[in-house]
Write a protein that holds these residues in place. Structure first.
Motif, PDB file in Angstrom:
ATOM      1  N   LEU A  34       0.823  -1.204   0.000  1.00 34.03           N
ATOM      2  CA  LEU A  34       0.000   0.000   0.000  1.00 34.03           C
ATOM      3  C   LEU A  34       0.858   1.255   0.000  1.00 34.03           C
ATOM      4  N   ALA A  35       0.284   2.339  -0.482  1.00 36.14           N
ATOM      5  CA  ALA A  35       0.939   3.637  -0.376  1.00 36.14           C
ATOM      6  C   ALA A  35       0.954   4.045   1.089  1.00 36.14           C
ATOM      7  N   SER A  36       1.846   4.954   1.436  1.00 37.85           N
ATOM      8  CA  SER A  36       2.013   5.306   2.851  1.00 37.85           C
ATOM      9  C   SER A  36       0.742   5.891   3.459  1.00 37.85           C
ATOM     10  N   GLY A  37       0.025   6.733   2.719  1.00 41.38           N
ATOM     11  CA  GLY A  37      -1.211   7.318   3.245  1.00 41.38           C
ATOM     12  C   GLY A  37      -2.290   6.278   3.450  1.00 41.38           C
ATOM     13  N   LYS A  38      -2.433   5.375   2.495  1.00 44.72           N
ATOM     14  CA  LYS A  38      -3.432   4.309   2.604  1.00 44.72           C
ATOM     15  C   LYS A  38      -3.071   3.352   3.735  1.00 44.72           C
ATOM     16  N   ALA A  68      -1.407   4.109   6.452  1.00 45.18           N
ATOM     17  CA  ALA A  68      -1.694   4.799   7.712  1.00 45.18           C
ATOM     18  C   ALA A  68      -3.196   4.754   8.007  1.00 45.18           C
ATOM     19  N   TYR A  69      -4.004   4.955   6.994  1.00 44.11           N
ATOM     20  CA  TYR A  69      -5.456   4.905   7.150  1.00 44.11           C
ATOM     21  C   TYR A  69      -5.897   3.525   7.620  1.00 44.11           C
ATOM     22  N   ARG A 106      -4.924   2.884  11.225  1.00 43.24           N
ATOM     23  CA  ARG A 106      -5.851   3.514  12.184  1.00 43.24           C
ATOM     24  C   ARG A 106      -7.125   2.700  12.332  1.00 43.24           C
ATOM     25  N   ARG A 107      -7.643   2.209  11.217  1.00 46.32           N
ATOM     26  CA  ARG A 107      -8.861   1.383  11.282  1.00 46.32           C
ATOM     27  C   ARG A 107      -8.602   0.090  12.033  1.00 46.32           C
ATOM     28  N   ALA A 108      -7.420  -0.514  11.819  1.00 43.44           N
ATOM     29  CA  ALA A 108      -7.066  -1.754  12.510  1.00 43.44           C
ATOM     30  C   ALA A 108      -6.924  -1.500  14.001  1.00 43.44           C
ATOM     31  N   ALA A 109      -6.288  -0.382  14.365  1.00 35.68           N
ATOM     32  CA  ALA A 109      -6.120  -0.052  15.778  1.00 35.68           C
ATOM     33  C   ALA A 109      -7.478   0.189  16.433  1.00 35.68           C
ATOM     34  N   LYS A 110      -8.368   0.826  15.718  1.00 36.93           N
ATOM     35  CA  LYS A 110      -9.706   1.084  16.254  1.00 36.93           C
ATOM     36  C   LYS A 110     -10.460  -0.221  16.484  1.00 36.93           C
TER      37      LYS A 110
END
Length: 81
Positions: A19-23, A25-26, A29-33
């Motif tokens: 994945l690209a770095s922005g994707k 990171a997104y 965050r969803r996985a952490a949530k």
């Protein structure tokens, strides 16, 4: 004309690594949530996408199936003599 490499890469890439770095990171965050690791999140996401494709394929096959008795009788009744 072009030759493909037949050797396998030494580094195993995960879906998250491609994945690209922005994707990435997104998705992190969803996985952490959700309280899971990024790798598990991506694996689950891939499984969900595959199951959606399978269900869509089954629905398409079912839609292409032979029409039922009532449908065939109605079609026949609407045809001119």
């Amino acid at each position: 004309m072009f030759r493909r490499s037949t050797s396998t890469p030494a580094v195993k890439t995960t879906p998250a690594a491609s994945l690209a770095s922005g994707k990435q990171a997104y998705e992190a965050r969803r996985a952490a949530k959700a309280g899971v690791s990024l790798e598990r999140w991506m694996a689950d996401k891939q499984k969900r996408a595959q199951s959606e494709l399978d269900s869509a394929r089954k629905a398409r096959v079912k839609a292409q199936a032979k029409p039922g008795l009532l449908r065939r009788l109605l079609e026949r009744a609407h045809k001119p003599l």
